[in-house]
Write a protein that holds these residues in place. Structure first.
Motif, mmCIF file in Angstrom:
data_model
loop_
_atom_site.group_PDB
_atom_site.id
_atom_site.type_symbol
_atom_site.label_atom_id
_atom_site.label_comp_id
_atom_site.label_asym_id
_atom_site.label_seq_id
_atom_site.Cartn_x
_atom_site.Cartn_y
_atom_site.Cartn_z
ATOM 1 N N VAL A 78 0.807 -1.215 0.000
ATOM 2 C CA VAL A 78 0.000 0.000 0.000
ATOM 3 C C VAL A 78 0.849 1.279 0.000
ATOM 4 O O VAL A 78 0.308 2.371 -0.008
ATOM 5 C CB VAL A 78 -0.997 0.040 1.183
ATOM 6 N N PHE A 79 2.164 1.139 0.000
ATOM 7 C CA PHE A 79 3.017 2.326 -0.101
ATOM 8 C C PHE A 79 3.188 2.801 -1.548
ATOM 9 O O PHE A 79 3.771 3.858 -1.785
ATOM 10 C CB PHE A 79 4.402 2.062 0.523
ATOM 11 N N VAL A 80 2.719 2.017 -2.498
ATOM 12 C CA VAL A 80 2.847 2.447 -3.900
ATOM 13 C C VAL A 80 1.687 3.403 -4.199
ATOM 14 O O VAL A 80 0.528 3.009 -4.150
ATOM 15 C CB VAL A 80 2.821 1.216 -4.847
ATOM 16 N N PRO A 81 1.978 4.686 -4.462
ATOM 17 C CA PRO A 81 0.898 5.675 -4.546
ATOM 18 C C PRO A 81 0.107 5.606 -5.857
ATOM 19 O O PRO A 81 0.628 5.930 -6.924
ATOM 20 C CB PRO A 81 1.629 7.020 -4.410
ATOM 21 N N GLU A 82 -1.147 5.211 -5.711
ATOM 22 C CA GLU A 82 -2.015 5.092 -6.890
ATOM 23 C C GLU A 82 -2.248 6.464 -7.539
ATOM 24 O O GLU A 82 -2.455 6.561 -8.748
ATOM 25 C CB GLU A 82 -3.364 4.470 -6.463
ATOM 26 N N GLU A 83 -2.174 7.526 -6.720
ATOM 27 C CA GLU A 83 -2.397 8.875 -7.246
ATOM 28 C C GLU A 83 -1.414 9.182 -8.381
ATOM 29 O O GLU A 83 -1.787 9.735 -9.414
ATOM 30 C CB GLU A 83 -2.174 9.916 -6.122
ATOM 31 N N ILE A 84 -0.142 8.809 -8.171
ATOM 32 C CA ILE A 84 0.899 9.094 -9.170
ATOM 33 C C ILE A 84 0.677 8.221 -10.410
ATOM 34 O O ILE A 84 0.813 8.673 -11.549
ATOM 35 C CB ILE A 84 2.301 8.861 -8.550
ATOM 36 N N VAL A 85 0.291 6.972 -10.173
ATOM 37 C CA VAL A 85 0.056 6.042 -11.287
ATOM 38 C C VAL A 85 -1.074 6.570 -12.174
ATOM 39 O O VAL A 85 -0.935 6.665 -13.405
ATOM 40 C CB VAL A 85 -0.281 4.636 -10.729
ATOM 41 N N LEU A 86 -2.190 6.960 -11.556
ATOM 42 C CA LEU A 86 -3.340 7.457 -12.328
ATOM 43 C C LEU A 86 -2.973 8.746 -13.066
ATOM 44 O O LEU A 86 -3.375 8.950 -14.213
ATOM 45 C CB LEU A 86 -4.531 7.719 -11.401
ATOM 46 N N ALA A 87 -2.200 9.609 -12.394
ATOM 47 C CA ALA A 87 -1.848 10.906 -12.995
ATOM 48 C C ALA A 87 -1.010 10.735 -14.262
ATOM 49 O O ALA A 87 -0.992 11.604 -15.125
ATOM 50 C CB ALA A 87 -1.094 11.759 -11.984
ATOM 51 N N ALA A 88 -0.317 9.592 -14.364
ATOM 52 C CA ALA A 88 0.510 9.361 -15.554
ATOM 53 C C ALA A 88 -0.227 8.475 -16.568
ATOM 54 O O ALA A 88 0.397 7.872 -17.446
ATOM 55 C CB ALA A 88 1.835 8.722 -15.155
ATOM 56 N N ASN A 89 -1.547 8.383 -16.415
ATOM 57 C CA ASN A 89 -2.366 7.611 -17.350
ATOM 58 C C ASN A 89 -2.058 6.118 -17.310
ATOM 59 O O ASN A 89 -1.982 5.445 -18.328
ATOM 60 C CB ASN A 89 -2.169 8.150 -18.781
ATOM 61 N N ALA A 90 -1.892 5.603 -16.098
ATOM 62 C CA ALA A 90 -1.701 4.158 -15.939
ATOM 63 C C ALA A 90 -2.706 3.653 -14.906
ATOM 64 O O ALA A 90 -3.385 4.443 -14.237
ATOM 65 C CB ALA A 90 -0.271 3.859 -15.500
ATOM 66 N N THR A 91 -2.831 2.329 -14.800
ATOM 67 C CA THR A 91 -3.771 1.709 -13.861
ATOM 68 C C THR A 91 -2.977 0.862 -12.878
ATOM 69 O O THR A 91 -2.065 0.135 -13.284
ATOM 70 C CB THR A 91 -4.767 0.812 -14.647
#
Ligand code: BJ8
Length: 425
Positions: A78-91
């Protein structure tokens, strides 16, 4: 489902026979543990559907996204930030696994006394049965416990797209700086992978999407305070597990929908178990799909689980990210603030976790705490001993259990859980 998706699984390189066997076991397990429950809210139909299609429709959706140029990132923590992933157009999808698979082969790579969660992740890779792992364009490992840290060194020889994130172990100024530097490094790597630079707008959007998801699950958790509880702990755990796989917007809507139903149930005093059923807080290691053994034992032994102090639960989902920043740097700072509060047992010292357990006992009016650790998980086993002492001093009954993913100890666990429930009655 098998025939419909066969070519898709084949294209991902799955071992079809083993994969069929896994789905069969999973289906039976689900039938016996989930579908046999009484008084389930209708809204659970959505989560049943997600589970029935967890290797089918959801994978097809991910592959469709990939065909349109979107990247898929898999994570174990859970330390991998989904916010950054989504912001770069990834899932982002969760990769942790909750079942033993290909154990003989796993023990050629890992010592026998490795926790079941790590072994399971290797088993799903070596047995070629995880379509999420095989769909991922990037797999993120993290330096958390020693087991995971060292296992990723070996995993890097089994996959060609492993990215390892370093993480602090102390909540100090330097620790926060390390997390910040690592989130910036991760941002650059994700941007490189997707070819999409992260902007203020895209990062704000990513933060809002994840905040909405966390708000929904928070609303859902709060409804479990009611007596009688409107939903079982097993069903609540399932919603927390689906949090890691589902499309975020759809998940948020579905959780709000079931919350509406639960509110009606509460107003009609309709529960899954009778009023005043002993209430348990479950605390400890994360429970990945299909690790439902212990919750099932607890809820078939005369108690109801009212909260999970776990990364698949409130430890992972609480706290929102401030989205008021005006630059990417400010927004990343807010993300660091939010994640730095996660009180995983790899941190030393870790007083926040004990405080959170006590807070959850009060909030959800739990009558006792079951501390659950996977065998060979030193961080959670170590914390369980002083936590037990501290909780007992506050007159909070506590039971410490260690187990794994095998079913051999079900009888023994049930005896101990039943005795504990008798004690707290
Ligand atoms: S933030 S809990 S998801 S690391 S059970 S592998 S600790 S030996 S999973 Fe975790 Fe991130 Fe922490 Fe949460 Fe090691 Fe223990 Fe195994 Fe564990």
């Amino acid at each position: 489902m098998s025939d419909q998706y066969k070519s898709m699984w084949e294209s991902l390189g799955l071992a079809l026979e083993s994969h069929d066997a896994l789905l069969n076991v999973l289906g039976n397990f689900y039938q016996n543990i989930y579908l046999s429950q009484k008084n389930r809210p209708q809204g659970m139909g959505y989560f049943d559907f997600v589970m029935s299609e967890v290797h089918g429709l959801r994978i097809k959706e991910l592959l469709d996204e990939k065909a349109q140029g979107r990247k898929i990132i898999g994570s174990y923590c859970v330390f991998v930030p989904e916010e950054i992933v989504l912001a770069a157009n990834a899932t982002l999808v969760g990769l942790c696994s909750g079942a033993d698979f290909a154990m003989e082969e796993v023990e050629r790579f890992l010592p026998r006394n490795t926790c079941a969660l790590i072994k399971s992740s290797f088993g799903f890779k070596l047995g070629k049965v995880c379509p999420y792992l095989e769909s991922a364009d990037m797999i993120v490992g993290e330096n958390t416990c020693d087991g995971k840290k060292k296992a990723y060194e070996t995993l890097s020889g089994l996959v060609n797209n492993l990215y390892v994130m370093d993480l602090p172990q102390v909540k100090s100024t330097q620790g926060r700086e390390l997390l910040k530097a690592e989130y910036h490094r991760f941002k650059s790597s994700v941007e490189q992978l997707t070819g999409k630079p992260i902007t203020v707008e895209s990062l704000k959007q990513g933060i809002q999407t994840v905040n909405n998801k966390r708000n929904a699950i928070y609303r859902f958790s709060q409804l479990r305070k009611a007596n009688p509880t409107p939903i079982s702990g097993l069903d609540a755990l399932l919603a927390n597990q689906v949090f890691f796989y589902d499309n975020p917007q759809r998940f948020t809507e579905s959780v709000h929908k079931i919350c509406d139903e639960l509110e009606t149930r509460i107003s009609q005093k309709q529960g899954v178990f009778p009023e005043n059923t002993p209430r348990i807080l479950l605390s400890g290691c994360p429970m990945a799909v299909p690790n439902w053994k212990l919750p099932w034992i607890i809820e078939t032994s005369g108690a109801v689980i009212v909260g999970e102090e776990s990364c698949v639960g409130e430890r992972g989902t609480r706290n929102l990210t401030d989205d008021s920043g005006n630059t990417v740097d400010e927004l990343i700072n807010a993300i660091v603030d939010r994640y730095f509060k996660v009180d995983c047992a790899i941190f030393t010292p870790n007083p926040d976790r004990l405080n959170h357990i006590q807070e959850m006992v009060d909030t959800y009016k739990a009558n006792g705490v079951i501390q659950y650790s996977l065998q060979f998980c030193q961080p959670y086993q170590m914390e369980a001993i002083p936590f037990e002492k501290a909780l007992k001093e506050k007159q909070i009954p506590t039971l410490r259990l260690e187990t794994d993913y095998a079913m051999e100890d079900v009888g023994q666990l049930k005896t101990r859980v039943e005795a504990f429930i008798e004690q707290i009655k």
